[in-house]
Design a protein around this motif. Structure first.
Motif, short mmCIF file in Angstrom:
data_model
loop_
_atom_site.label_atom_id
_atom_site.label_comp_id
_atom_site.label_asym_id
_atom_site.label_seq_id
_atom_site.Cartn_x
_atom_site.Cartn_y
_atom_site.Cartn_z
N ASP A 246 5.59 3.44 1.75
CA ASP A 246 4.86 2.23 1.41
C ASP A 246 4.83 1.41 2.70
N ARG A 247 3.70 0.44 2.64
CA ARG A 247 3.50 -0.42 3.77
C ARG A 247 3.03 -2.02 2.97
N PHE B 69 0.69 -1.07 -0.03
CA PHE B 69 0.04 -0.13 -0.08
C PHE B 69 0.77 1.35 -0.15
N ARG B 70 0.62 2.13 -1.03
CA ARG B 70 1.57 3.46 -1.13
C ARG B 70 0.57 4.67 -0.74
N LEU B 71 0.99 5.10 0.53
CA LEU B 71 0.01 6.51 0.99
C LEU B 71 -1.44 5.77 1.12
N GLY B 72 -1.56 4.34 1.35
CA GLY B 72 -2.86 4.22 1.74
C GLY B 72 -3.55 3.45 0.54
N LYS B 73 -2.98 3.42 -0.72
CA LYS B 73 -3.39 3.14 -1.83
C LYS B 73 -2.74 1.76 -2.39
N LEU B 74 -3.63 0.97 -2.80
CA LEU B 74 -3.09 -0.50 -3.22
C LEU B 74 -2.50 -0.43 -4.46
#
Length: 250
Positions: A52-53, A30-35
């Motif tokens: 990123d997470r 997830f980059r800044l909350g976006k998949l």
């Protein structure tokens, strides 16, 4: 000095960003909350910290032990049934995005389906048709977990625990069934023996000499027992077969 600080910060960022994924793992990022639509891995991947997470997802088959469930069968018998569910993640993105915890969700779905499907079966079916019922369970659970990216490969019914009263009743029923079969077999043997004796009697009546030979064979069998004295009645009619018209008359 400034370059040293920058180099230290870069190395520190690189250590936080470099991830190693095993062959059986995939990383949903997830980059800044976006998949990010494409999962990463396996091998060495870079996840840009801190924007990123990454969530690790295992693609190996999971063996889920379903705890014993209280099931009331179609013929109103209360039993406890436990099963084993084999499943694996086939779409890592959906397994993370579509459901909060796919392991817990699959476990709850398996328990619910186990009670509903087995509750529609009779007790005899539950005891003798486990493979068929397990196939139905596998199909139903797989249909519900498919949108989560989960593939259920197999379901096995481990054990069916009956109440003690039902166990005693089934034991009595099985014993009665065995006694019935034994009586049927015994009666069939008696019938066959009577038919054989009838045929033998008919054959001896058509051939009087065979009756006398049997008479003599009986004498031989008794003599073989080594008794000191044998008294055996000898019908006069038996001598006619050996002496014809010249047999002694009473």
């Amino acid at each position: 000095m400034e370059y040293g600080v920058i180099a230290f910060l870069f190395v520190f960022w690189l250590l936080l960003s470099v991830k190693v994924l095993n062959e059986y793992e995939r990383g949903v990022v997830f980059r800044l909350g976006k998949l990010l639509p494409v999962p990463k891995g396996p091998g060495l991947v870079i996840v840009a910290f801190p924007i990123d997470r990454m969530v690790r997802v295992s693609l190996r088959t999971v063996v889920l032990d379903v705890p014993p469930q209280d099931v009331i069968t179609r013929d109103n018998v209360s039993v406890k049934v436990n099963a084993v569910v084999y499943f694996r993640v086939v779409q890592p993105v959906q397994a993370i995005v579509q459901v909060e915890n796919y392991l817990y969700a699959t476990s709850q779905m398996a328990q619910t389906t186990l009670r509903s499907v087995l509750g529609q079966a009779h007790l005899d079916e539950l005891l003798s048709e486990r493979e068929r019922l397990a196939a139905v369970l596998q199909q139903v659970i797989d249909e519900h977990t498919g949108p989560w990216g989960i593939k259920v490969t197999q379901v096995a019914v481990k054990a069916v625990d009956l109440p003690h009263e039902m166990q005693r009743a089934m034991a009595k029923q099985a014993e009665s069934e065995r006694e019935k079969r034994a009586k049927i077999i015994h009666a069939s043997g008696e019938l066959e023996a009577s038919l054989q004796l009838t045929q033998a009697a008919q054959a001896m009546s058509s051939q009087p000499m065979s009756l006398h030979l049997r008479y003599l064979q009986t004498l031989t069998e008794i003599a073989a027992e080594k008794n000191s004295t044998i008294i055996f009645p000898l019908p006069i009619d038996s001598l006619k077969a050996f002496f014809g018209s010249g047999a002694p008359k009473p």
